[in-house]
Structure formats: structure tokens, C-alpha cells
Design an enzyme around this catalytic site. Sequence first.
Site, PDB file in Angstrom:
ATOM      1  N   HIS A 162       0.775  -1.297   0.130  1.00  0.00           N
ATOM      2  CA  HIS A 162       0.177   0.182  -0.069  1.00  0.00           C
ATOM      3  C   HIS A 162       0.845   1.259   0.058  1.00  0.00           C
ATOM      4  O   HIS A 162       0.714   2.056  -0.852  1.00  0.00           O
ATOM      5  CB  HIS A 162      -0.819  -0.039   1.360  1.00  0.00           C
ATOM      6  CG  HIS A 162      -1.648   1.476   1.639  1.00  0.00           C
ATOM      7  ND1 HIS A 162      -2.846   1.498   1.088  1.00  0.00           N
ATOM      8  CD2 HIS A 162      -1.105   2.481   1.896  1.00  0.00           C
ATOM      9  CE1 HIS A 162      -3.290   2.831   1.489  1.00  0.00           C
ATOM     10  NE2 HIS A 162      -2.182   3.291   1.877  1.00  0.00           N
ATOM     11  N   GLU A 163       2.039   1.141   0.753  1.00  0.00           N
ATOM     12  CA  GLU A 163       2.823   2.531   1.043  1.00  0.00           C
ATOM     13  C   GLU A 163       3.543   2.831  -0.057  1.00  0.00           C
ATOM     14  O   GLU A 163       3.822   3.817  -0.502  1.00  0.00           O
ATOM     15  CB  GLU A 163       3.543   2.375   2.130  1.00  0.00           C
ATOM     16  CG  GLU A 163       2.908   2.678   3.500  1.00  0.00           C
ATOM     17  CD  GLU A 163       1.838   3.510   3.831  1.00  0.00           C
ATOM     18  OE1 GLU A 163       2.416   4.673   3.266  1.00  0.00           O
ATOM     19  OE2 GLU A 163       1.098   3.618   4.319  1.00  0.00           O
ATOM     20  N   HIS A 166       1.766   4.291  -3.073  1.00  0.00           N
ATOM     21  CA  HIS A 166       1.813   5.771  -2.962  1.00  0.00           C
ATOM     22  C   HIS A 166       3.014   6.342  -4.100  1.00  0.00           C
ATOM     23  O   HIS A 166       2.887   7.539  -4.453  1.00  0.00           O
ATOM     24  CB  HIS A 166       2.098   6.446  -1.718  1.00  0.00           C
ATOM     25  CG  HIS A 166       0.750   6.304  -0.912  1.00  0.00           C
ATOM     26  ND1 HIS A 166      -0.452   6.843  -1.333  1.00  0.00           N
ATOM     27  CD2 HIS A 166       0.492   5.687   0.325  1.00  0.00           C
ATOM     28  CE1 HIS A 166      -1.492   6.677  -0.512  1.00  0.00           C
ATOM     29  NE2 HIS A 166      -0.978   5.964   0.581  1.00  0.00           N
ATOM     30  N   TYR A 177      -3.641  14.914  -2.493  1.00  0.00           N
ATOM     31  CA  TYR A 177      -3.793  14.420  -1.450  1.00  0.00           C
ATOM     32  C   TYR A 177      -4.809  15.131  -0.743  1.00  0.00           C
ATOM     33  O   TYR A 177      -4.503  15.728   0.273  1.00  0.00           O
ATOM     34  CB  TYR A 177      -2.507  14.022  -0.684  1.00  0.00           C
ATOM     35  CG  TYR A 177      -2.771  12.689   0.451  1.00  0.00           C
ATOM     36  CD1 TYR A 177      -2.874  11.428  -0.041  1.00  0.00           C
ATOM     37  CD2 TYR A 177      -2.591  12.895   1.630  1.00  0.00           C
ATOM     38  CE1 TYR A 177      -3.205  10.507   0.456  1.00  0.00           C
ATOM     39  CE2 TYR A 177      -2.909  11.705   2.529  1.00  0.00           C
ATOM     40  CZ  TYR A 177      -3.374  10.504   1.810  1.00  0.00           C
ATOM     41  OH  TYR A 177      -3.501   9.475   2.558  1.00  0.00           O
ATOM     42  N   GLU A 186      -5.350   7.122  -2.136  1.00  0.00           N
ATOM     43  CA  GLU A 186      -5.618   6.101  -1.063  1.00  0.00           C
ATOM     44  C   GLU A 186      -6.181   4.839  -1.626  1.00  0.00           C
ATOM     45  O   GLU A 186      -5.770   3.676  -1.266  1.00  0.00           O
ATOM     46  CB  GLU A 186      -6.873   6.401  -0.187  1.00  0.00           C
ATOM     47  CG  GLU A 186      -5.926   7.290   1.106  1.00  0.00           C
ATOM     48  CD  GLU A 186      -4.633   6.369   1.699  1.00  0.00           C
ATOM     49  OE1 GLU A 186      -5.064   5.350   1.960  1.00  0.00           O
ATOM     50  OE2 GLU A 186      -3.480   7.066   1.773  1.00  0.00           O
ATOM     51  N   ASP A 263      -8.785  14.243   8.010  1.00  0.00           N
ATOM     52  CA  ASP A 263      -8.301  13.258   7.011  1.00  0.00           C
ATOM     53  C   ASP A 263      -8.255  13.936   5.415  1.00  0.00           C
ATOM     54  O   ASP A 263      -8.439  13.249   4.566  1.00  0.00           O
ATOM     55  CB  ASP A 263      -9.081  12.063   6.890  1.00  0.00           C
ATOM     56  CG  ASP A 263      -8.575  11.032   6.229  1.00  0.00           C
ATOM     57  OD1 ASP A 263      -7.240  10.785   6.427  1.00  0.00           O
ATOM     58  OD2 ASP A 263      -9.423  10.038   5.741  1.00  0.00           O
ATOM     59  N   HIS A 268      -9.203   8.853   3.639  1.00  0.00           N
ATOM     60  CA  HIS A 268      -9.097   7.132   3.804  1.00  0.00           C
ATOM     61  C   HIS A 268     -10.706   6.724   4.097  1.00  0.00           C
ATOM     62  O   HIS A 268     -10.830   5.690   4.443  1.00  0.00           O
ATOM     63  CB  HIS A 268      -8.446   7.099   5.255  1.00  0.00           C
ATOM     64  CG  HIS A 268      -6.767   7.142   5.175  1.00  0.00           C
ATOM     65  ND1 HIS A 268      -6.186   8.540   5.227  1.00  0.00           N
ATOM     66  CD2 HIS A 268      -5.774   6.334   4.838  1.00  0.00           C
ATOM     67  CE1 HIS A 268      -4.950   8.137   5.218  1.00  0.00           C
ATOM     68  NE2 HIS A 268      -4.761   7.039   4.688  1.00  0.00           N
TER      69      HIS A 268
HETATM   70 ZN   LIG Z   1      -2.195   5.297   2.076  1.00  0.00          ZN
END
Ligand SMILES: [Zn+2]
Length: 401
Positions: A162-163, A166, A177, A186, A263, A268
Amino acid sequence: MSRTVNCIIPPHLLDKLLESDDSDVRQAALDTMLTTTRLRGERSVRAAIAGAAALGNSRRTIFDCQQGRFLPLAVLVRSEEGAASGDKSVNRAFDGLGVTSDFYQKVFQRNSLDGMGMRLDGYVHFDRSYNNAFWDGRQMVFGDGDGRTFTDFTGSLDVIAHELAHGVTEFTAGLAYHHQPGALNESMSDVFGSLVKQWSAGQTAETADWLIGAEVFTPGIEADALRSLKAPGTAYDNALFGKDPQPDHMSGYVNLPNTERGDNGGVHVNSGIPNKAFYLTAVRIGGFAWQAPGLIWYESLKASSIETQFQDFADTTYQQAETLFGADSAEQLAVLAAWQEVGIQISGVPVGLARARSRAADRNGGGGREDGLAALSQQIGALTTEVRQLADDVAALKATR
Ligand SMILES: [Zn+2]
């Protein structure tokens, strides 16, 4: 300019921990929030070292922060040539980075995150009781968790993937973002994070769990995971964390302010909508989700840009499905029906026609001429990948002689 720090744990989860009766839990959550805010405030030094980051042939290097917060002081503990470490976190980070870069190479012929062999640096044991893992635009950093709520973040392959996704998004669409582009950003990370796990385990769309971060909680915590692409809004529901706030339809879209506590406009939270659209596309097409569904999403990500909204992205996936698999192919109809199910109508396709087509797609269910052609083109695609892989292997073999 503040720095982009993409964290796996969203602010609403840490916020909730501040209400805990346990002072240790509250303290760890507060420390995690403060450290993350401080990181965001630091000026990025990326421009100065951008040259060093490129041309790394996707080589992996793992550093041990030894519970410190200043990355330049971290100790190098494992590199591409070195032996495995006695520290499980080090090896898990090393292997996770490797599986993820192999996925992009073998499935999409993409050389590391930037497509140019970018080096992959991982930092483990960051800070004390740090309840997060993040990608800061250049490296992947893992906390150990406080041991009460969260555990070592290297334990989850989809969190690592996931990271790193990005990074791929940053080097392709560069989705901003905040609000919808941020929720798409995301969602891309959840989609490719899950695909890396499915690919490494050989799971089909039907057999995969479609969860993100099933391993990050301590054994005592009653929660399936951080998020579910299959059923957004159901990943957890307990006294400590509250209930998973993700909607799975546009009717549940949440308007939040573009602040850290908000957020960034619910990036998210609203990501549940495109996540569900990908899941629905994948199960309708069937088989391995990284093949046709993954390719459609990957090409659509490359065709997107900074301010792409949900509608734009949905339209792009529909166009890409046509380019890749043909007009009215099973793949394109699956994309159409999936977005419709989450409340997004593809532009230029009248509602009635879309309904009729998706019904037709359901009836055909794997039969039909179109499906046969699509299956054939998919087989040819897979064969091409195999041949390319074989050529790479031969070239590598020659190079070692
Ligand atoms: Zn993320």
C-alpha cells in the site's frame, strides 16, 4: 511547502484512541500524532538527493532506527548483497519491498516505483511505540506499534505494498492528497496493496480476503483489518476504534474539511467507494484480479492527473477497458456495472442502456463470443508476459557469465 507523508493509519483511528480509558494507549496515540505532524512540518530534502534516489536498479537497503526519530542516524542492517538479519522486522521489510517490486516488474513490466529502477530504502523500529507506517516520497518507514493496540507494521505485506503504491501514484498521475483525488490516491494504494498480496499468494478474486492490514492489530484487538475492499465499512467495529466509517456507495460520500484531523477531506474514508468498484470489477471478470482488472486500473492511473475526480477516473477505466479488451467486451461491461453499483454512471452511457448491458453481461457469465475473444486476448497477454520474462531471464543469465 510541507512534506507529503502517506500514513497507513488514518487520523480518525488515532483520534479514537485518545478517548481510551488506558493512559498508555492514549499516550502512544498522542505521540504518534505529534511525530507525524512534526514530520509533515519538516522541509523535504528530496530535491537535493533526487539524483541519488534514481538509477538504483530497485536495490533494497534496510536501516534500523533503533527507536530514534532522525532517519540519518539509522544504522544500515541489510542490503541486496548481505545475509539475512537476526531481526525479523528487518527481513520482513526486505522481503516485502522485494515482492512488491517483483510484482510491478513481472505484472506491469514497471522497473521499481518510478519506472526507472528507483532504490528502495526501508527504515524499521522507527520511534518508540509508533503506531504507524508511512511513505514520505523517498523511503518507507515502519513503527513497532505500542504493543497494546498495534503491533510491528512490517508484518503486513499489503501495508508495505500500500505504502509503496503511493510512490507509483506519485510518479504517474500524481493525484493530489485531498478530497476525491486524495481518496483515489488512497484507493490505488489499497487496490495495488491487495493485488501484491493476491499475486504473491496466487489467490483469485473469489478466494482473496480483500483486506488491508489484517496483521497490524495486537492479538487482543477484535478487528478484521484496517479496511475491506470487498465490504467497506465492515473492517472493524469495537469499543476501542469505533466502527469502520468507509462508505461503499456515493450516497454515503462523507464531506470532511481539508485538514489533517479532517483526513484531508476524508481520503481514507471515501476511498471505500472506488475500492468497492475495483472489487466488483474483479469478481465480475473473475480469475486473477491483477490480470485484466489490475491492468485496466494501472493504465487508468497512468492516464489520470493531479485533480482527477471519481467521475473522471470511472470514465477513464471504461475507456481503457475498451482500448485493452474491446468495445462491449466482458471486461468493459464489468467496469460499467461496477461503477453503476457504487452510484457512478459512466459519462455518455445512458442509464437504461447501461442497465441492459450489465444484465446482458450477467446472463452471458463467461459464455458468448465476446467473452471467448476476451479470454483469448488475455491468454495472449499472459503468454507475451511469459515470453518477455523468459527473454529477461536469458539476458540475466548471459550477463552473469
Ligand atoms: Zn495510504
